[in-house]
Design a protein around this motif. Structure first.
Motif, mmCIF file in Angstrom:
data_model
loop_
_atom_site.group_PDB
_atom_site.id
_atom_site.type_symbol
_atom_site.label_atom_id
_atom_site.label_comp_id
_atom_site.label_asym_id
_atom_site.label_seq_id
_atom_site.Cartn_x
_atom_site.Cartn_y
_atom_site.Cartn_z
ATOM 1 N N ALA A 117 0.835 -1.211 0.000
ATOM 2 C CA ALA A 117 0.000 0.000 0.000
ATOM 3 C C ALA A 117 0.861 1.250 0.000
ATOM 4 O O ALA A 117 0.590 2.212 -0.734
ATOM 5 C CB ALA A 117 -0.936 0.000 1.206
ATOM 6 N N ALA A 118 1.925 1.255 0.804
ATOM 7 C CA ALA A 118 2.797 2.423 0.877
ATOM 8 C C ALA A 118 3.474 2.698 -0.457
ATOM 9 O O ALA A 118 3.564 3.846 -0.903
ATOM 10 C CB ALA A 118 3.846 2.233 1.976
ATOM 11 N N MET A 119 3.941 1.655 -1.113
ATOM 12 C CA MET A 119 4.605 1.834 -2.406
ATOM 13 C C MET A 119 3.653 2.422 -3.438
ATOM 14 O O MET A 119 3.977 3.398 -4.119
ATOM 15 C CB MET A 119 5.153 0.492 -2.904
ATOM 16 C CG MET A 119 6.303 -0.044 -2.093
ATOM 17 S SD MET A 119 6.769 -1.723 -2.565
ATOM 18 C CE MET A 119 7.357 -1.456 -4.239
ATOM 19 N N VAL A 120 2.493 1.816 -3.570
ATOM 20 C CA VAL A 120 1.562 2.229 -4.615
ATOM 21 C C VAL A 120 0.912 3.569 -4.276
ATOM 22 O O VAL A 120 0.752 4.431 -5.149
ATOM 23 C CB VAL A 120 0.516 1.127 -4.878
ATOM 24 C CG1 VAL A 120 -0.498 1.566 -5.925
ATOM 25 C CG2 VAL A 120 1.227 -0.157 -5.331
ATOM 26 N N LEU A 121 0.572 3.783 -3.021
ATOM 27 C CA LEU A 121 0.006 5.074 -2.631
ATOM 28 C C LEU A 121 1.015 6.197 -2.865
ATOM 29 O O LEU A 121 0.653 7.277 -3.343
ATOM 30 C CB LEU A 121 -0.437 5.056 -1.172
ATOM 31 C CG LEU A 121 -1.030 6.356 -0.629
ATOM 32 C CD1 LEU A 121 -2.254 6.791 -1.438
ATOM 33 C CD2 LEU A 121 -1.368 6.198 0.845
ATOM 34 N N GLY A 122 2.277 5.946 -2.565
ATOM 35 C CA GLY A 122 3.302 6.957 -2.808
ATOM 36 C C GLY A 122 3.362 7.358 -4.271
ATOM 37 O O GLY A 122 3.437 8.542 -4.613
ATOM 38 N N GLU A 123 3.309 6.378 -5.163
ATOM 39 C CA GLU A 123 3.321 6.677 -6.600
ATOM 40 C C GLU A 123 2.039 7.392 -7.020
ATOM 41 O O GLU A 123 2.076 8.338 -7.806
ATOM 42 C CB GLU A 123 3.510 5.387 -7.413
ATOM 43 C CG GLU A 123 3.440 5.580 -8.920
ATOM 44 C CD GLU A 123 4.487 6.517 -9.507
ATOM 45 O OE1 GLU A 123 4.307 6.936 -10.670
ATOM 46 O OE2 GLU A 123 5.489 6.832 -8.840
#
Length: 150
Positions: A117-123
């Motif tokens: 979630a953190a990776m994709v939300l950051g992008e």
């Protein structure tokens, strides 16, 4: 919960969850972040769909056809994650407007939900936040995040 609170995105929890979430556990999991969290709980996928105004539903799944770094996010997109062990039911996956994946090495199963979630939300925030907001921690432009098994 901490990710949503720190980045200023709303969090919807769709039950049944892949974990027990009574009021005591919710308060403990939220620690001191819960007062900074825009949280909604939904008794089922159907109640979430019926009661939530949102843009596209973007499902994070190991079976996604599009690598998340190649996906064009839009303001108002809702990121949806299932449980680590089972993902989401097929009917929920079919309702998603897009299915994205995090490319991984062959032979490994998956990342944990919070990290993914953190990776994709950051992008997604990098792509959609107004100029300056993606780097200064001052909030989002309507991006939301949902988690739950159903």
């Amino acid at each position: 919960m901490r990710l949503a609170a720190c980045l200023g995105v709303p969090l919807d929890i769709i039950e049944p969850c892949g974990f027990i979430l009574d009021d005591r556990r919710l308060r403990r999991a939220g620690m001191d972040y819960i007062d900074h969290l825009d949280l909604a709980r939904h008794a089922s996928w159907e109640k979430f769909v019926a009661g939530t105004k949102r843009g596209r539903i973007v499902l994070l799944t190991t079976r996604g056809s599009i690598p998340y770094l190649g996906f064009t996010f839009e303001p108002g997109d809702t990121l949806l994650m299932g449980s680590e062990s089972a993902g989401v039911p097929d009917s929920v996956a079919e309702a998603a407007d897009a299915r994205v994946r995090i490319p991984m090495r062959p032979g490994v199963r998956s990342l944990n939900v919070a990290l993914a979630a953190a990776m994709v939300l950051g992008e997604a925030l990098r792509q959609t936040a107004p100029v300056g907001m993606a780097t200064d921690g001052m909030g989002t432009d309507g991006m939301g995040m949902e988690t739950g098994r159903d």
